[in-house]
Design an enzyme around this catalytic site. Sequence first.
Site, PDB file in Angstrom:
ATOM      1  N   HIS A 138       0.792  -1.183   0.067  1.00 28.47           N
ATOM      2  CA  HIS A 138      -0.228   0.204  -0.020  1.00 28.47           C
ATOM      3  C   HIS A 138       0.828   1.331   0.001  1.00 28.47           C
ATOM      4  O   HIS A 138       1.961   1.340   0.571  1.00 28.47           O
ATOM      5  CB  HIS A 138      -1.078   0.035   1.234  1.00 28.47           C
ATOM      6  CG  HIS A 138      -0.086  -0.154   2.521  1.00 28.47           C
ATOM      7  ND1 HIS A 138       0.126   1.080   3.227  1.00 28.47           N
ATOM      8  CD2 HIS A 138       0.164  -1.123   3.184  1.00 28.47           C
ATOM      9  CE1 HIS A 138       0.791   0.497   4.406  1.00 28.47           C
ATOM     10  NE2 HIS A 138       1.029  -0.693   4.277  1.00 28.47           N
ATOM     11  N   HIS A 147      12.347  -0.576 -12.940  1.00 24.68           N
ATOM     12  CA  HIS A 147      12.198  -2.034 -13.126  1.00 24.68           C
ATOM     13  C   HIS A 147      11.963  -2.691 -11.604  1.00 24.68           C
ATOM     14  O   HIS A 147      13.206  -2.726 -11.087  1.00 24.68           O
ATOM     15  CB  HIS A 147      13.284  -2.766 -13.908  1.00 24.68           C
ATOM     16  CG  HIS A 147      13.048  -3.796 -14.315  1.00 24.68           C
ATOM     17  ND1 HIS A 147      13.808  -4.474 -15.208  1.00 24.68           N
ATOM     18  CD2 HIS A 147      11.979  -4.772 -14.068  1.00 24.68           C
ATOM     19  CE1 HIS A 147      13.511  -5.696 -15.460  1.00 24.68           C
ATOM     20  NE2 HIS A 147      12.333  -6.007 -14.955  1.00 24.68           N
TER      21      HIS A 147
HETATM   22  C1  LIG Z   1      23.806  -6.224  -7.700  1.00 24.05           C
HETATM   23  C2  LIG Z   1      24.383  -6.671  -8.875  1.00 24.05           C
HETATM   24  C3  LIG Z   1      23.765  -5.626 -10.169  1.00 24.05           C
HETATM   25  C4  LIG Z   1      25.936  -6.501  -8.974  1.00 24.05           C
HETATM   26  O1  LIG Z   1      26.684  -6.677 -10.428  1.00 24.05           O
HETATM   27  P1  LIG Z   1      28.132  -6.045 -10.494  1.00 24.05           P
HETATM   28  O2  LIG Z   1      28.075  -4.466 -10.449  1.00 24.05           O
HETATM   29  O3  LIG Z   1      28.357  -6.712 -11.773  1.00 24.05           O
HETATM   30  O4  LIG Z   1      28.779  -6.568  -9.251  1.00 24.05           O
HETATM   31  P2  LIG Z   1      29.890  -7.863  -9.256  1.00 24.05           P
HETATM   32  O5  LIG Z   1      29.024  -9.139  -9.921  1.00 24.05           O
HETATM   33  O6  LIG Z   1      31.458  -7.577  -9.553  1.00 24.05           O
HETATM   34  O7  LIG Z   1      30.001  -8.160  -7.618  1.00 24.05           O
HETATM   35  C5  LIG Z   1      30.416  -7.343  -6.685  1.00 24.05           C
HETATM   36  C6  LIG Z   1      30.532  -7.839  -5.293  1.00 24.05           C
HETATM   37  O8  LIG Z   1      28.960  -8.091  -4.779  1.00 24.05           O
HETATM   38  C7  LIG Z   1      28.527  -9.397  -4.748  1.00 24.05           C
HETATM   39  N1  LIG Z   1      27.283  -9.599  -5.178  1.00 24.05           N
HETATM   40  C8  LIG Z   1      26.803  -9.292  -6.418  1.00 24.05           C
HETATM   41  N2  LIG Z   1      25.542  -9.585  -6.309  1.00 24.05           N
HETATM   42  C9  LIG Z   1      25.074  -9.927  -5.439  1.00 24.05           C
HETATM   43  C10 LIG Z   1      23.809 -10.251  -4.854  1.00 24.05           C
HETATM   44  N3  LIG Z   1      22.732 -10.168  -5.348  1.00 24.05           N
HETATM   45  N4  LIG Z   1      23.825 -10.536  -3.219  1.00 24.05           N
HETATM   46  C11 LIG Z   1      24.895 -10.682  -2.899  1.00 24.05           C
HETATM   47  N5  LIG Z   1      26.158 -10.528  -3.140  1.00 24.05           N
HETATM   48  C12 LIG Z   1      26.078 -10.109  -4.379  1.00 24.05           C
HETATM   49  C13 LIG Z   1      29.627 -10.240  -5.379  1.00 24.05           C
HETATM   50  O9  LIG Z   1      29.743 -11.669  -4.947  1.00 24.05           O
HETATM   51  C14 LIG Z   1      30.835  -9.383  -5.189  1.00 24.05           C
HETATM   52  O10 LIG Z   1      31.589  -9.752  -3.937  1.00 24.05           O
HETATM   53  P3  LIG Z   1      33.010  -9.798  -3.819  1.00 24.05           P
HETATM   54  O11 LIG Z   1      33.420  -8.266  -4.248  1.00 24.05           O
HETATM   55  O12 LIG Z   1      33.100 -10.026  -2.120  1.00 24.05           O
HETATM   56  O13 LIG Z   1      33.631 -10.550  -4.916  1.00 24.05           O
HETATM   57  C15 LIG Z   1      24.077  -8.097  -9.553  1.00 24.05           C
HETATM   58  O14 LIG Z   1      24.892  -8.971  -8.913  1.00 24.05           O
HETATM   59  C16 LIG Z   1      22.775  -8.239  -9.408  1.00 24.05           C
HETATM   60  O15 LIG Z   1      22.177  -8.936  -8.307  1.00 24.05           O
HETATM   61  N6  LIG Z   1      21.938  -8.028 -10.584  1.00 24.05           N
HETATM   62  C17 LIG Z   1      20.259  -8.262 -10.535  1.00 24.05           C
HETATM   63  C18 LIG Z   1      20.101  -9.016 -11.625  1.00 24.05           C
HETATM   64  C19 LIG Z   1      18.453  -9.118 -11.784  1.00 24.05           C
HETATM   65  O16 LIG Z   1      17.786  -8.386 -11.166  1.00 24.05           O
HETATM   66  N7  LIG Z   1      18.042  -9.753 -12.807  1.00 24.05           N
HETATM   67  C20 LIG Z   1      16.766  -9.852 -13.310  1.00 24.05           C
HETATM   68  C21 LIG Z   1      16.298  -9.409 -14.548  1.00 24.05           C
HETATM   69  S1  LIG Z   1      14.630  -9.402 -14.961  1.00 24.05           S
END
Ligand SMILES: CC(C)(COP(=O)(O)OP(=O)(O)OC[C@H]1O[C@@H](n2cnc3c(N)ncnc32)[C@H](O)[C@@H]1OP(=O)(O)O)[C@@H](O)C(=O)NCCC(=O)NCCS
Length: 234
Positions: A138, A147
Amino acid sequence: MTDILILGAGGHGRVVLDIIHHARTYNPVGFLDNNAALHGRRIDGLPVLGGMNDLEKLKTTGIRAAIIAVGDNGVRRALGDQLESHDFEIVSAIHPSAQLARNTTIGKGVVIAAGALVCAHCQIGDYAILNTGCIIDHESMIGMATHICPGVRLAGHVTVESGAHIGIGATVIQNVRIGFESIVGAGAVVTQDVDPMTTVVGVPARPIKNAPSVSEFTDLIAPDGRDPMYVSTR
Ligand SMILES: CC(C)(COP(=O)(O)OP(=O)(O)OC[C@H]1O[C@@H](n2cnc3c(N)ncnc32)[C@H](O)[C@@H]1OP(=O)(O)O)[C@@H](O)C(=O)NCCC(=O)NCCS
């Protein structure tokens, strides 16, 4: 039924086409996608008629409306501006299985996927995506070109500022504000406000970096990733 174009023939475009078929509110006549490799092909039975440069030509055939089906928040907004400059009507797609409270306010160019649930007195801004099975409780305000990914749960009175991406399966507790163009990582639990242009991950969610790259989302919807249509405006 009004004929419409679907802008974006990637994964999200397929989802939007399916929603339009179920909703039976518009007649989809074709995709537009700047990836020339797709031109002339059919995606789930619908032809890819060309790219954004073909808008004016298609207008002469009587098509005057479109929906934007691109996952990248910045690109969606930019395409909306382009459509308006060509005098196209920008329509929304709402899956019939989504449940919206009667007093929900919805902007233009919004996509609401199957099973999304929007509770009382929420506002959904232009070009927002409420993806599959998300819950918006709510009095939440969902900003322009945001998104809300599949399975996200927003508690009551949450504000998501424009351009923010709430990753798949994330949870946001009540009264929290997510700053503009921020990214909430998949599965995060957000317990306090998130600054603009900040990426947070984990339980509870903590910042990992500022000025995040959105390229990974871009790749999800644009396999070639090189086309200017898909470059983030960030
Ligand atoms: C958060 C996010 C954007 C980070 O991506 P990024 O900027 O490329 O970051 P990295 O993959 O380099 O990760 C950086 C650090 O964060 C951690 N990390 C990344 N995503 C994480 C998550 N969702 N939860 C916990 N830790 C996460 C990685 O393990 C890494 O840790 P480290 O430095 O200790 O090795 C991505 O992992 C994510 O969760 N994207 C969402 C995808 C999504 O919503 N998809 C649906 C589309 S419809």
